[in-house]
Design a protein around this motif. Sequence first.
Motif, PDB file in Angstrom:
ATOM      1  N   UNK A 160      22.635  35.927 -38.147  1.00 28.16           N
ATOM      2  CA  UNK A 160      23.616  35.281 -39.835  1.00 28.16           C
ATOM      3  C   UNK A 160      22.548  34.399 -40.554  1.00 28.16           C
ATOM      4  N   UNK A 161      22.257  34.543 -41.872  1.00 25.92           N
ATOM      5  CA  UNK A 161      21.759  33.291 -42.421  1.00 25.92           C
ATOM      6  C   UNK A 161      22.304  32.222 -42.288  1.00 25.92           C
ATOM      7  N   UNK A 162      23.547  32.327 -42.342  1.00 23.04           N
ATOM      8  CA  UNK A 162      23.695  31.280 -42.675  1.00 23.04           C
ATOM      9  C   UNK A 162      24.958  30.327 -41.616  1.00 23.04           C
ATOM     10  N   UNK A 163      23.925  30.930 -39.728  1.00 23.65           N
ATOM     11  CA  UNK A 163      24.324  29.647 -39.221  1.00 23.65           C
ATOM     12  C   UNK A 163      22.559  29.012 -38.849  1.00 23.65           C
ATOM     13  N   UNK A 164      23.781  27.502 -39.011  1.00 23.04           N
ATOM     14  CA  UNK A 164      22.449  27.186 -38.918  1.00 23.04           C
ATOM     15  C   UNK A 164      21.436  26.827 -37.322  1.00 23.04           C
ATOM     16  N   UNK A 165      22.490  26.910 -36.250  1.00 21.97           N
ATOM     17  CA  UNK A 165      21.782  27.151 -35.050  1.00 21.97           C
ATOM     18  C   UNK A 165      23.332  28.165 -34.475  1.00 21.97           C
ATOM     19  N   UNK A 166      22.195  29.167 -33.395  1.00 19.65           N
ATOM     20  CA  UNK A 166      23.383  30.294 -33.148  1.00 19.65           C
ATOM     21  C   UNK A 166      22.823  29.987 -31.033  1.00 19.65           C
ATOM     22  N   UNK A 167      24.225  30.105 -30.654  1.00 17.26           N
ATOM     23  CA  UNK A 167      24.044  29.140 -29.146  1.00 17.26           C
ATOM     24  C   UNK A 167      23.639  31.277 -28.273  1.00 17.26           C
ATOM     25  N   UNK A 168      22.413  30.805 -27.175  1.00 19.77           N
ATOM     26  CA  UNK A 168      22.305  31.902 -26.623  1.00 19.77           C
ATOM     27  C   UNK A 168      22.822  32.243 -25.656  1.00 19.77           C
ATOM     28  N   UNK A 169      23.618  31.440 -25.280  1.00 22.09           N
ATOM     29  CA  UNK A 169      25.234  32.228 -23.760  1.00 22.09           C
ATOM     30  C   UNK A 169      24.424  31.908 -23.139  1.00 22.09           C
ATOM     31  N   UNK A 170      24.189  32.736 -21.798  1.00 24.14           N
ATOM     32  CA  UNK A 170      24.423  33.013 -20.626  1.00 24.14           C
ATOM     33  C   UNK A 170      23.019  34.083 -20.240  1.00 24.14           C
ATOM     34  N   UNK A 171      21.993  33.104 -19.404  1.00 26.59           N
ATOM     35  CA  UNK A 171      21.057  34.571 -18.996  1.00 26.59           C
ATOM     36  C   UNK A 171      21.246  35.567 -18.203  1.00 26.59           C
ATOM     37  N   UNK A 172      20.225  36.442 -18.035  1.00 25.28           N
ATOM     38  CA  UNK A 172      20.858  37.465 -17.683  1.00 25.28           C
ATOM     39  C   UNK A 172      20.884  36.704 -15.870  1.00 25.28           C
ATOM     40  N   UNK A 173      19.807  36.366 -15.166  1.00 23.11           N
ATOM     41  CA  UNK A 173      20.487  35.786 -14.049  1.00 23.11           C
ATOM     42  C   UNK A 173      21.852  35.182 -13.933  1.00 23.11           C
ATOM     43  N   UNK A 174      22.246  34.218 -14.953  1.00 22.43           N
ATOM     44  CA  UNK A 174      23.538  34.379 -14.322  1.00 22.43           C
ATOM     45  C   UNK A 174      24.747  35.406 -15.209  1.00 22.43           C
ATOM     46  N   UNK A 175      24.195  35.721 -15.680  1.00 18.76           N
ATOM     47  CA  UNK A 175      25.246  37.752 -15.837  1.00 18.76           C
ATOM     48  C   UNK A 175      25.086  38.504 -14.362  1.00 18.76           C
ATOM     49  N   UNK A 176      24.092  38.254 -13.528  1.00 17.56           N
ATOM     50  CA  UNK A 176      24.033  39.462 -12.381  1.00 17.56           C
ATOM     51  C   UNK A 176      24.552  38.400 -11.351  1.00 17.56           C
ATOM     52  N   UNK A 177      23.932  36.997 -11.765  1.00 14.86           N
ATOM     53  CA  UNK A 177      24.348  35.683  -9.797  1.00 14.86           C
ATOM     54  C   UNK A 177      26.438  36.186 -10.340  1.00 14.86           C
ATOM     55  N   UNK A 178      27.009  35.680 -11.479  1.00 14.80           N
ATOM     56  CA  UNK A 178      28.385  36.083 -12.216  1.00 14.80           C
ATOM     57  C   UNK A 178      28.728  37.567 -10.787  1.00 14.80           C
ATOM     58  N   UNK A 179      28.354  38.209 -10.568  1.00 18.18           N
ATOM     59  CA  UNK A 179      28.744  39.348 -11.038  1.00 18.18           C
ATOM     60  C   UNK A 179      27.633  40.232  -9.816  1.00 18.18           C
ATOM     61  N   UNK A 180      28.008  39.442  -8.709  1.00 20.10           N
ATOM     62  CA  UNK A 180      26.862  39.607  -7.596  1.00 20.10           C
ATOM     63  C   UNK A 180      28.205  40.686  -6.104  1.00 20.10           C
ATOM     64  N   UNK A 181      27.969  41.633  -5.684  1.00 26.51           N
ATOM     65  CA  UNK A 181      28.748  41.877  -4.802  1.00 26.51           C
ATOM     66  C   UNK A 181      28.955  40.673  -3.282  1.00 26.51           C
TER      67      UNK A 181
END
Length: 84
Positions: free
Chosen positions: A17-38
């Motif tokens: 969005x144009x009215x957002x000066x800084x958008x957080x990128x959040x977690x990486x795909x590596x973080x997501x995979x690690x959090x959801x490891x079996x």
Amino acid sequence: MSDIKDGGPAFPLDSIPTNCPKVPTGMTLRDYFAANAPVVPDWFLPADYDNAYLNQDNKALADRWFEWRWFYADQMLVGREVQP
């Protein structure tokens, strides 16, 4: 840690969005995979592992569980690279 490929953002935005000066990128795909490891497979645990570890405050075993999560995440990223 800069040599580790993180796969980029786990949930990228289509547009910023144009009215957002800084958008957080959040977690990486590596973080997501690690959090959801079996569950940690037996072959990844120490040879002297037994159920007694589960009833103790065992830092070594916890460290091994964390290692498994990052190992799994890295293997998932490698798998993505070899897909056509």
